[in-house]
Design a protein around this motif. Structure first.
Motif, mmCIF file in Angstrom:
data_model
loop_
_atom_site.group_PDB
_atom_site.id
_atom_site.type_symbol
_atom_site.label_atom_id
_atom_site.label_comp_id
_atom_site.label_asym_id
_atom_site.label_seq_id
_atom_site.Cartn_x
_atom_site.Cartn_y
_atom_site.Cartn_z
ATOM 1 N N ILE A 255 0.836 -1.206 0.000
ATOM 2 C CA ILE A 255 0.000 0.000 0.000
ATOM 3 C C ILE A 255 0.877 1.265 0.000
ATOM 4 C CG2 ILE A 255 -1.637 1.305 1.447
ATOM 5 C CD1 ILE A 255 -2.586 -1.590 2.393
ATOM 6 N N GLY B 225 10.176 1.113 10.114
ATOM 7 C CA GLY B 225 8.775 0.707 10.096
ATOM 8 C C GLY B 225 7.984 1.117 8.882
ATOM 9 N N LYS C 177 10.736 -1.285 4.539
ATOM 10 C CA LYS C 177 11.936 -1.607 3.758
ATOM 11 C C LYS C 177 12.169 -3.123 3.700
ATOM 12 C CE LYS C 177 14.490 1.150 6.291
ATOM 13 N NZ LYS C 177 13.415 1.652 7.178
ATOM 14 N N THR C 178 12.028 -3.787 4.843
ATOM 15 C CA THR C 178 12.201 -5.246 4.860
ATOM 16 C C THR C 178 11.125 -5.896 3.992
ATOM 17 O OG1 THR C 178 13.004 -5.051 7.125
ATOM 18 C CG2 THR C 178 12.414 -7.253 6.386
ATOM 19 N N THR C 179 9.914 -5.404 4.138
ATOM 20 C CA THR C 179 8.793 -5.928 3.357
ATOM 21 C C THR C 179 9.090 -5.816 1.865
ATOM 22 O OG1 THR C 179 7.322 -5.201 5.106
ATOM 23 C CG2 THR C 179 6.298 -5.664 2.973
ATOM 24 N N ARG D 92 4.132 0.120 10.751
ATOM 25 C CA ARG D 92 4.424 -0.737 11.907
ATOM 26 C C ARG D 92 3.634 -0.269 13.125
ATOM 27 N NH1 ARG D 92 10.137 -1.308 12.471
ATOM 28 N NH2 ARG D 92 9.891 -3.338 11.499
HETATM 29 N N1 LIG Z 1 3.154 -0.487 2.298
HETATM 30 C C1 LIG Z 1 2.739 -1.322 3.241
HETATM 31 N N2 LIG Z 1 1.540 -1.911 3.146
HETATM 32 C C2 LIG Z 1 1.116 -2.730 4.130
HETATM 33 N N3 LIG Z 1 1.839 -3.061 5.229
HETATM 34 C C3 LIG Z 1 3.040 -2.518 5.354
HETATM 35 C C4 LIG Z 1 3.556 -1.633 4.370
HETATM 36 N N4 LIG Z 1 4.779 -1.249 4.763
HETATM 37 C C5 LIG Z 1 5.032 -1.859 5.923
HETATM 38 N N5 LIG Z 1 3.987 -2.627 6.290
HETATM 39 C C6 LIG Z 1 3.898 -3.404 7.512
HETATM 40 O O1 LIG Z 1 4.616 -2.710 8.543
HETATM 41 C C7 LIG Z 1 5.425 -3.606 9.297
HETATM 42 C C8 LIG Z 1 6.845 -3.085 9.307
HETATM 43 O O2 LIG Z 1 7.397 -3.137 7.999
HETATM 44 P P1 LIG Z 1 8.935 -3.478 7.748
HETATM 45 O O3 LIG Z 1 9.446 -4.471 8.744
HETATM 46 O O4 LIG Z 1 9.063 -3.827 6.322
HETATM 47 O O5 LIG Z 1 9.588 -2.061 8.020
HETATM 48 P P2 LIG Z 1 11.122 -1.609 7.898
HETATM 49 O O6 LIG Z 1 11.122 -0.328 7.161
HETATM 50 O O7 LIG Z 1 11.942 -2.712 7.345
HETATM 51 O O8 LIG Z 1 11.519 -1.357 9.381
HETATM 52 P P3 LIG Z 1 13.013 -1.374 10.027
HETATM 53 O O9 LIG Z 1 13.733 -0.210 9.417
HETATM 54 O O10 LIG Z 1 12.751 -1.212 11.496
HETATM 55 O O11 LIG Z 1 13.635 -2.704 9.674
HETATM 56 C C9 LIG Z 1 5.234 -4.985 8.668
HETATM 57 O O12 LIG Z 1 4.306 -5.705 9.428
HETATM 58 C C10 LIG Z 1 4.617 -4.729 7.327
HETATM 59 O O13 LIG Z 1 3.695 -5.718 7.030
#
Ligand SMILES: Nc1ncnc2c1ncn2[C@@H]1O[C@H](COP(=O)(O)OP(=O)(O)OP(=O)(O)O)[C@@H](O)[C@H]1O
Length: 366
Positions: free
Chosen positions: A39, A72, A75-77, A228
């Motif tokens: 999203i 949050g 990025k990991t996603t 997150r």
């Molecule tokens: N665009 C999105 N649509 C739906 N859910 C999302 C989206 N982006 C992130 N999420 C949800 O938010 C949560 C955190 O995402 P994620 O772990 O990818 O963040 P991150 O940027 O990698 O965080 P960090 O920098 O702490 O590693 C996950 O549960 C993910 O499902």
């Protein structure tokens, strides 16, 4: 007031953007699996879609991708989505886990062709590892040093083509030679409330929780632009709905639940509000020095500066000026207080501030 007295220290705030507690287990279940499910971040999605489609058409591995943005935001996603879209395996590691060049050599030499290597917090890698990465990214080759001192020799080792996905919260800290080796850089922005509303509705569906549009909007509005946090608040609201209501999340249920957790209508928590209240009530809106403000809320300077202020500044509630911290008109409005000059003669209250409208509870009564 000392926030460390609390059972949940500052680092474990319900509105903290870093993953903690049971986040990781639940997040795995809530992660979108492909770009279509992801999203928001329209630009990034569109550009990445092109990069990946073109690579697939050429039958090549995708260019290295750098994702920058606050914790949050996904990025990991996104790195997992890249792997899924390329139908490739993914290896996940992080900068702090790679302290020696040998650690990186071991990972790189065991990659399969086309594999995605996700390197979180890439700005925290050690210098020698970083230098090894330059050659690996550009030529798919590393020099493994065998032996020590004058007898040490470099043995070149060919690597299979792979895609590095680097993630950083601090793109500015990356040395230019590293930054330049990424073919595609995506900067991830904070999410708009309507996007977070979709995140909340999607997650509620996956968690099998009933929620109406207003309930989702209420949670989204308190989520500080971060999926997150939206997902974490949803889980706490779900508990409340189950125990105190009929299980359905409406605006009223969400507001009451987040009131219990002291997350206000804009997503400020106790610490954020304590800082704002001190600034307004004790110092008339400033300017006041950071150290004085920190003493007033019983916190370390660093906690106020690094934990509370970034969000207050981003929200346009507080400004950092050369003369000290200053509250904006929006801060007065948010806490339901009237600025001294607007209060008129005879106005009461600390620092000349008068109470008006609905505040969020007194500084010393929290
Ligand atoms: N665009 C999105 N649509 C739906 N859910 C999302 C989206 N982006 C992130 N999420 C949800 O938010 C949560 C955190 O995402 P994620 O772990 O990818 O963040 P991150 O940027 O990698 O965080 P960090 O920098 O702490 O590693 C996950 O549960 C993910 O499902």
């Amino acid at each position: 007031m000392n926030w460390d007295d609390d059972s949940s220290p500052v680092e474990e705030r319900i509105v903290g953007a870093a993953a903690e507690g049971d986040d990781q287990a639940v997040e795995a279940a809530l992660r979108p699996k492909d770009l279509g499910e992801f999203i928001g971040q329209e630009k990034v999605r569109q550009q990445l879609d092109l990069v990946l489609k073109a690579a697939r058409q050429r039958g090549a591995t995708a260019d290295h991708v750098l994702l920058s943005g606050a914790p949050g935001l996904g990025k990991t996603t996104l790195s997992m989505i890249i792997a899924a879209e390329m139908n490739a395996p993914i290896r996940i590691t992080s900068g702090p886990a790679i302290q020696h060049a040998g650690d990186l050599a071991a990972i790189l030499s065991s990659l399969q062709e086309g594999e995605i290597l996700f390197l979180d917090e890439i700005h925290r890698m050690s210098r020698p590892a970083e230098e090894m990465l330059y050659m690996a990214m550009e030529d798919f080759r590393v020099d493994v040093i065998v032996g020590k001192g004058p007898g040490a020799t470099a043995i070149p080792l060919d690597l299979p083509p792979f895609t590095l996905v680097g993630a950083t919260t601090r793109a500015g800290l990356l040395p230019p030679p590293l930054r330049d080796r990424f073919g595609f850089t995506a900067h991830m922005e904070f999410y708009e409330p309507h996007e977070l509303e979709r995140v909340v509705r999607r997650s509620a569906g996956l968690l099998d929780v009933e929620i109406d549009t207003d309930g989702a909007a209420e949670i989204a509005g308190r989520s500080r632009g971060t999926p997150r946090i939206a997902n974490r608040l949803l889980r706490r609201v779900r508990d409340y709905a189950q125990v105190e209501a009929d299980g359905v999340i409406t605006r009223e249920v969400a507001a009451a639940a987040l009131g219990v957790y002291e997350v206000d209508s804009r997503g400020l928590d106790r610490l954020d509000r304590a800082v704002l209240e001190a600034l307004l009530k004790l110092f008339g809106g400033g300017p006041v020095g950071l150290s004085t403000l920190a003493v007033a809320v019983g916190e370390e300077r660093e906690t106020v500066e690094e934990v509370a202020e970034p969000f207050l500044v981003r929200e346009g509630l507080l400004a950092r000026t050369p003369r000290g911290r200053v509250a904006t008109p929006a801060a007065w409005a948010h806490l339901g207080l009237v600025p001294p000059q607007a209060a008129g003669p005879g106005a009461a209250g600390g620092g000349g501030a008068a109470r008006g409208g609905s505040g969020q509870g007194g500084l010393f009564g929290m």
